[in-house]
Design a protein around this motif. Structure first.
Motif, PDB file in Angstrom:
ATOM      1  N   LEU A 209       0.848  -1.190   0.000  1.00 45.40           N
ATOM      2  CA  LEU A 209       0.000   0.000   0.000  1.00 45.40           C
ATOM      3  C   LEU A 209       0.883   1.239   0.000  1.00 45.40           C
ATOM      4  O   LEU A 209       1.855   1.328   0.750  1.00 45.40           O
ATOM      5  CB  LEU A 209      -0.897   0.007   1.251  1.00 45.40           C
ATOM      6  CG  LEU A 209      -1.905   1.146   1.387  1.00 45.40           C
ATOM      7  CD1 LEU A 209      -2.981   1.040   0.301  1.00 45.40           C
ATOM      8  CD2 LEU A 209      -2.572   1.116   2.769  1.00 45.40           C
ATOM      9  N   TYR A 210       0.523   2.224  -0.864  1.00 43.68           N
ATOM     10  CA  TYR A 210       1.307   3.437  -1.010  1.00 43.68           C
ATOM     11  C   TYR A 210       0.423   4.661  -0.784  1.00 43.68           C
ATOM     12  O   TYR A 210      -0.815   4.553  -0.817  1.00 43.68           O
ATOM     13  CB  TYR A 210       1.931   3.491  -2.412  1.00 43.68           C
ATOM     14  CG  TYR A 210       2.828   2.323  -2.720  1.00 43.68           C
ATOM     15  CD1 TYR A 210       4.118   2.268  -2.199  1.00 43.68           C
ATOM     16  CD2 TYR A 210       2.378   1.269  -3.521  1.00 43.68           C
ATOM     17  CE1 TYR A 210       4.947   1.188  -2.472  1.00 43.68           C
ATOM     18  CE2 TYR A 210       3.197   0.189  -3.808  1.00 43.68           C
ATOM     19  CZ  TYR A 210       4.480   0.152  -3.265  1.00 43.68           C
ATOM     20  OH  TYR A 210       5.298  -0.911  -3.527  1.00 43.68           O
ATOM     21  N   PRO A 211       1.015   5.842  -0.574  1.00 41.05           N
ATOM     22  CA  PRO A 211       0.214   7.065  -0.384  1.00 41.05           C
ATOM     23  C   PRO A 211      -0.775   7.282  -1.522  1.00 41.05           C
ATOM     24  O   PRO A 211      -0.451   7.072  -2.692  1.00 41.05           O
ATOM     25  CB  PRO A 211       1.272   8.170  -0.343  1.00 41.05           C
ATOM     26  CG  PRO A 211       2.509   7.490   0.160  1.00 41.05           C
ATOM     27  CD  PRO A 211       2.464   6.120  -0.435  1.00 41.05           C
ATOM     28  N   ALA A 212      -2.001   7.683  -1.164  1.00 39.82           N
ATOM     29  CA  ALA A 212      -3.099   7.977  -2.092  1.00 39.82           C
ATOM     30  C   ALA A 212      -3.652   6.731  -2.777  1.00 39.82           C
ATOM     31  O   ALA A 212      -4.486   6.842  -3.673  1.00 39.82           O
ATOM     32  CB  ALA A 212      -2.673   9.003  -3.140  1.00 39.82           C
ATOM     33  N   GLN A 213      -3.210   5.556  -2.335  1.00 46.84           N
ATOM     34  CA  GLN A 213      -3.682   4.315  -2.963  1.00 46.84           C
ATOM     35  C   GLN A 213      -4.787   3.678  -2.124  1.00 46.84           C
ATOM     36  O   GLN A 213      -4.769   3.751  -0.899  1.00 46.84           O
ATOM     37  CB  GLN A 213      -2.527   3.327  -3.134  1.00 46.84           C
ATOM     38  CG  GLN A 213      -2.906   2.060  -3.891  1.00 46.84           C
ATOM     39  CD  GLN A 213      -1.754   1.083  -3.968  1.00 46.84           C
ATOM     40  OE1 GLN A 213      -0.999   0.916  -3.023  1.00 46.84           O
ATOM     41  NE2 GLN A 213      -1.604   0.431  -5.119  1.00 46.84           N
ATOM     42  N   GLU A 214      -5.737   3.049  -2.801  1.00 48.70           N
ATOM     43  CA  GLU A 214      -6.820   2.328  -2.134  1.00 48.70           C
ATOM     44  C   GLU A 214      -6.754   0.857  -2.507  1.00 48.70           C
ATOM     45  O   GLU A 214      -6.560   0.515  -3.672  1.00 48.70           O
ATOM     46  CB  GLU A 214      -8.176   2.911  -2.534  1.00 48.70           C
ATOM     47  CG  GLU A 214      -9.366   2.224  -1.875  1.00 48.70           C
ATOM     48  CD  GLU A 214     -10.692   2.834  -2.296  1.00 48.70           C
ATOM     49  OE1 GLU A 214     -11.242   3.643  -1.527  1.00 48.70           O
ATOM     50  OE2 GLU A 214     -11.169   2.500  -3.413  1.00 48.70           O
ATOM     51  N   LYS A 215      -6.895  -0.017  -1.514  1.00 44.66           N
ATOM     52  CA  LYS A 215      -6.885  -1.450  -1.771  1.00 44.66           C
ATOM     53  C   LYS A 215      -8.195  -2.056  -1.280  1.00 44.66           C
ATOM     54  O   LYS A 215      -8.776  -1.595  -0.286  1.00 44.66           O
ATOM     55  CB  LYS A 215      -5.703  -2.130  -1.075  1.00 44.66           C
ATOM     56  CG  LYS A 215      -4.355  -1.697  -1.626  1.00 44.66           C
ATOM     57  CD  LYS A 215      -3.234  -2.541  -1.064  1.00 44.66           C
ATOM     58  CE  LYS A 215      -3.235  -3.932  -1.643  1.00 44.66           C
ATOM     59  NZ  LYS A 215      -2.904  -3.946  -3.083  1.00 44.66           N
ATOM     60  N   THR A 216      -8.637  -3.098  -1.958  1.00 46.69           N
ATOM     61  CA  THR A 216      -9.886  -3.775  -1.624  1.00 46.69           C
ATOM     62  C   THR A 216      -9.584  -5.081  -0.904  1.00 46.69           C
ATOM     63  O   THR A 216      -8.724  -5.869  -1.348  1.00 46.69           O
ATOM     64  CB  THR A 216     -10.715  -4.055  -2.887  1.00 46.69           C
ATOM     65  OG1 THR A 216     -11.022  -2.808  -3.526  1.00 46.69           O
ATOM     66  CG2 THR A 216     -12.015  -4.770  -2.532  1.00 46.69           C
ATOM     67  N   PHE A 217     -10.296  -5.312   0.201  1.00 47.35           N
ATOM     68  CA  PHE A 217     -10.147  -6.536   0.982  1.00 47.35           C
ATOM     69  C   PHE A 217     -11.494  -7.261   1.024  1.00 47.35           C
ATOM     70  O   PHE A 217     -12.535  -6.648   1.239  1.00 47.35           O
ATOM     71  CB  PHE A 217      -9.687  -6.212   2.400  1.00 47.35           C
ATOM     72  CG  PHE A 217      -8.288  -5.672   2.483  1.00 47.35           C
ATOM     73  CD1 PHE A 217      -7.237  -6.489   2.839  1.00 47.35           C
ATOM     74  CD2 PHE A 217      -8.027  -4.332   2.194  1.00 47.35           C
ATOM     75  CE1 PHE A 217      -5.936  -5.999   2.905  1.00 47.35           C
ATOM     76  CE2 PHE A 217      -6.735  -3.828   2.249  1.00 47.35           C
ATOM     77  CZ  PHE A 217      -5.687  -4.663   2.612  1.00 47.35           C
ATOM     78  N   VAL A 218     -11.448  -8.582   0.802  1.00 40.92           N
ATOM     79  CA  VAL A 218     -12.666  -9.389   0.770  1.00 40.92           C
ATOM     80  C   VAL A 218     -12.564 -10.507   1.810  1.00 40.92           C
ATOM     81  O   VAL A 218     -11.471 -10.856   2.266  1.00 40.92           O
ATOM     82  CB  VAL A 218     -12.896  -9.985  -0.640  1.00 40.92           C
ATOM     83  CG1 VAL A 218     -13.175  -8.884  -1.652  1.00 40.92           C
ATOM     84  CG2 VAL A 218     -11.703 -10.835  -1.084  1.00 40.92           C
ATOM     85  N   ARG A 219     -13.726 -11.056   2.155  1.00 43.63           N
ATOM     86  CA  ARG A 219     -13.762 -12.141   3.140  1.00 43.63           C
ATOM     87  C   ARG A 219     -12.907 -13.310   2.657  1.00 43.63           C
ATOM     88  O   ARG A 219     -12.977 -13.711   1.496  1.00 43.63           O
ATOM     89  CB  ARG A 219     -15.200 -12.619   3.347  1.00 43.63           C
ATOM     90  CG  ARG A 219     -16.127 -11.596   3.995  1.00 43.63           C
ATOM     91  CD  ARG A 219     -15.965 -11.587   5.510  1.00 43.63           C
ATOM     92  NE  ARG A 219     -16.524 -12.797   6.092  1.00 43.63           N
ATOM     93  CZ  ARG A 219     -17.786 -12.918   6.493  1.00 43.63           C
ATOM     94  NH1 ARG A 219     -18.635 -11.902   6.343  1.00 43.63           N
ATOM     95  NH2 ARG A 219     -18.209 -14.040   7.029  1.00 43.63           N
ATOM     96  N   CYS A 220     -12.096 -13.851   3.551  1.00 46.96           N
ATOM     97  CA  CYS A 220     -11.152 -14.890   3.115  1.00 46.96           C
ATOM     98  C   CYS A 220     -11.043 -16.047   4.084  1.00 46.96           C
ATOM     99  O   CYS A 220     -10.048 -16.767   4.084  1.00 46.96           O
ATOM    100  CB  CYS A 220      -9.772 -14.285   2.868  1.00 46.96           C
ATOM    101  SG  CYS A 220      -9.051 -13.496   4.323  1.00 46.96           S
ATOM    102  N   GLU A 221     -12.055 -16.266   4.951  1.00 48.86           N
ATOM    103  CA  GLU A 221     -11.984 -17.395   5.878  1.00 48.86           C
ATOM    104  C   GLU A 221     -11.817 -18.713   5.134  1.00 48.86           C
ATOM    105  O   GLU A 221     -10.992 -19.553   5.499  1.00 48.86           O
ATOM    106  CB  GLU A 221     -13.243 -17.452   6.753  1.00 48.86           C
ATOM    107  CG  GLU A 221     -13.300 -16.414   7.848  1.00 48.86           C
ATOM    108  CD  GLU A 221     -14.043 -15.169   7.395  1.00 48.86           C
ATOM    109  OE1 GLU A 221     -14.463 -14.410   8.277  1.00 48.86           O
ATOM    110  OE2 GLU A 221     -14.221 -14.970   6.189  1.00 48.86           O
TER     111      GLU A 221
END
Length: 496
Positions: free
Chosen positions: A475-487
């Motif tokens: 992850l870097y400045p001004a960046q957006e990352k998406t996280f999803v359910r991963c069980e």
């Protein structure tokens, strides 16, 4: 600092000096419990006015002590529980509007109860120290009244619930302690019990867990100035609730104090003090009016620990419902519970703990970035929630924090996590890269965020979210990352 000193002086003046005492009957103040030995059971009247509220007329009918015919006249139903509202110190000698709102809420939601307003204005409309001493006197009168009901119409004291605000909370405590015999009254609720001249006192000189079968208290204004706080800070019940930490409440701003003083004079301070102090009352009324939005509170040592989301457990009765619908449970020791609320009714919010494991690849450089988070749920979305970590990110560490939502988003499905980097942040980050070399090919060093773990306080559900892009976890400045359910993904990896 000058404004705080001025506010402290104003608070103390409001507590110690009455704005006016005309129309109030002066009574000799009563001393300690050992000095308090009066009996009134043989007398025909009490100074306290016991007014039975009716939802048909919205008015009250006075029940007179030792006069059975007034019970019939007022339609007191001995087969139903009794809730008695006990007001606090009075500045103007008039019953406050919240009393009628609470009575109406009790009757509208729970019609099968008797609601009595204990009017002790004659003794409450005095210098504050005199009113404090009079709390014992009124407590004795309430105890006499309950014993009279018990003796004359076989009304069980276990069906009595006293709701006392400010000084009224301690009045209720004295009533519970003065009632004769080994059996106790059913429940006492203290709404921001008064602090001055009660803080630090022994249990016999204030509201305490020993005063009823079950005692709960809501603390909303314990912020201290020059050693004094309007509400008592110490635990006084089986369950003591501290909304928003108990020191102050959202929507109650000291910045308005000068405007209030300009408009109302010295009494204008009450407009500011009243907001946080009386919030306890409206939280309780809220629990009556919004049964589908009950506020949950959690056992925790202090508000700082709670703000990290570390106390959202309901195991072994570690959480409870604030207000009328509380789960009644006697405990050997007072239990402090914390929660967040909105600034207005309905006050309920939804609590979430987020645990994020960061790896800062620029070793030896502590950074203090700001983040935002957007949540996608099965019912609603919550966007652009600001995240500020209490401490900077350095090395390899897991950070825990609390997020609250005003609305129920349902089951959490996806998280968008953004480093709120600006052009300035990018320039700083680029300078880090030119000064500090790295050896991993052409990839820039950044923050590694592998998983986000979430616990929902209200449902007790635990969830794990992984980066949607498994190839790039940086992850870097001004960046957006998406996280999803991963069980499921994690379980499959463990099986392999």
């Amino acid at each position: 600092m000058k404004s705080l000193h001025l506010l402290s002086i104003l608070l103390i003046s409001m507590i110690i000096i009455p704005t006016n005492t005309h129309g109030g009957k002066k009574k000799e103040a009563l001393g300690s419990q050992s000095q308090h030995s009066r009996t009134k059971k043989d007398q025909q009247s009490l100074e306290t006015k016991f007014q039975l509220y009716t939802d048909t007329t919205g008015e009250a009918c006075q029940i007179l002590f030792n006069q059975l015919e007034t019970l019939d006249k007022c339609s007191f139903n001995a087969s139903l529980p009794l809730v008695m509202i006990v007001h606090g110190w009075s500045v103007d000698g008039i019953l406050e509007s919240w009393i009628w709102k609470m009575a109406a809420a009790l009757k509208s939601q729970h019609k099968q109860i008797n609601v009595i307003i204990a009017d002790w204005l004659t003794f409450a409309h005095q210098h504050y120290p005199i009113a404090v001493q009079n709390t014992r006197y009124i407590g004795q009168e309430i105890a006499d009244f309950v014993e009279w009901l018990e003796k004359s119409i076989q009304f069980s004291r276990s069906n009595v619930h006293l709701i006392g605000y400010s000084l009224g909370a301690h009045v209720s405590g004295f009533a519970g302690s003065y009632i004769s015999g080994t059996n106790k009254i059913g429940r006492i609720t203290g709404l921001d019990p008064a602090g001055p001249l009660f803080e630090g006192m022994s249990p016999t000189d204030r509201l305490s867990p020993d005063d009823a079968n079950f005692v709960d208290a809501i603390h909303t204004f314990t912020k201290q100035h020059m050693g004094l706080s309007v509400g008592i800070k110490q635990p006084v019940a089986h369950f003591d609730f501290y909304p928003n930490g108990g020191t102050f409440q959202p929507g109650c701003h000291f910045m308005h104090v000068y405007n209030h003083i300009a408009q109302y004079g010295i009494t204008g301070i009450t407009q500011t003090v009243k907001c946080a102090h009386e919030r306890s009352v409206h939280l309780f009324i809220d629990s009556l009016l919004h049964e589908d939005k009950q506020s949950t509170a959690y056992w925790c040592n202090d508000i700082n620990t709670f703000d990290k989301g570390l106390c959202l457990s309901c195991r072994k009765n570690r959480c409870n419902t604030l207000g009328y619908n509380i789960r009644e449970e006697r405990l050997p020791k007072s239990r402090k519970l914390f929660l967040k609320t909105r600034a207005r009714m309905p006050f309920k919010v939804y609590h979430y703990q987020f645990k994020i494991h960061f790896i800062n690849e620029i070793q030896g450089k502590k950074i203090d970035p700001s983040f935002s988070m957007s949540l996608t749920g099965t019912k609603e979305d919550a966007k652009n929630l600001p995240i500020t970590l209490i401490e900077g990110i350095n090395g390899n560490k897991t950070y825990s924090f609390l997020i609250t939502l005003d609305t129920d988003i349902g089951e959490l499905l996806m998280i968008k996590f953004k480093w709120e980097g600006t052009a300035v942040w990018k320039n700083i980050w680029d300078k880090f890269q030119t000064i500090i070399p790295w050896t991993k090919g052409t990839r820039r060093p950044g923050l590694i965020v592998k998983t986000i773990r979430v616990k929902a306080g209200e449902t007790q559900q635990k969830m794990t979210f992984c980066s949607q892009s498994t190839d790039n976890i940086h992850l870097y400045p001004a960046q957006e990352k998406t996280f999803v359910r991963c069980e499921d993904r994690l379980r499959q990896h463990k099986r392999k």
